[in-house]
Design an enzyme around this catalytic site. Sequence first.
Site: not given
Ligand code: GLY
Length: 332
Positions: A210, A222-223, A220, A243-244, A192, A90, A246
């Site tokens: 990540t 993410g956060d 895409r 984490t998780g 992440t 990941s 995003g």
């Molecule tokens: N937190 C990682 C993502 O959603 O890309």
Amino acid sequence: MKSRRQFIKLGTVGSLSLITAQSCSSSQNNDNYERATPTPSKNKPIVISTWNHGQAANKAAWDILKNGGSSLDAVEKGVRVTESDPENMSVGLGGLPDRDGRVTLDACIMNHESNCGAVAFLEHIENPISVARKVMEETPHVMLAGEGALTFALEKGFVKTNLLTDKAKEAWKNWLKDSEYQPVINSENHDTIGMLALDEEGNLAGACTTSGMAYKLNGRIGDSPIIGAGLFVDNEVGAACATGVGEAVVRVAGSAIVVELMRQGKSPQEACEEAVKRIMDKHQNLDNLQVGFLALDKYGNYGSSSVYAGFNMALKDHKNDLLIDANYTLEW
Ligand code: GLY
């Protein structure tokens, strides 16, 4: 009938890896939260990161901190360990690809002077965190994405690498068989490494990196590369990372909120829990919504919380090599 929400627990971030020069306690409860008095001379360094895989990264970061190095060097060197680990699916090399089989990486870094750098949708570079640091230190910008980020990285001497390992390729091919080519959010496909550190000089820094949601749509982001979402550092207050999922973190400006809550006087633990509650309030369907925050304040106090039942917190004391399973959850 009980609402779904009543069955959800607030847990601590999956596994929290921590190394500190202070003696290690299993958790820092809100009841006994007190800010340690900052010493005028040397501070006690500390590094914390998300998930079990953070423990190897923490060791690398600790080698820098214990020798008086900077928190910025520590977090960069720390998360590079995870990025370069092909077994971690990941983050970085070996990360699961998007639905077209392309491994695209997001990362950001922030220092005690509120300088920050990020890369998003970056391909072919094993250590995006180091590219993010170069963006911070060697450009007038904060974030570079896609082709531009890759061109910049190559100009700076980074080497083009095939990030799609055989294992990740096989997993993706299996996914293609059953998925109908539709990205689906679930608790398995977000992960992440976020790392926060405080150095001897009392300076905070953070890093977040990540490969993002597995089998996502191409393009895409993410956060994790977004300052204020995946990571935020304010040296006057503290630092936080996420984490998780995003998309859920971005909706509440997650890490910035955690730091602002600490500024208002909440402990790192309280601040993480409040941010998690905000996410829960904004999402009707919490099934598979896995999100966690980790926070570290200016004085070395830390906390974590996540939206996912049954999560534990593991703390690692670098001297005693002691793994404490705090198994800390709250009913919500
Ligand atoms: N937190 C990682 C993502 O959603 O890309």
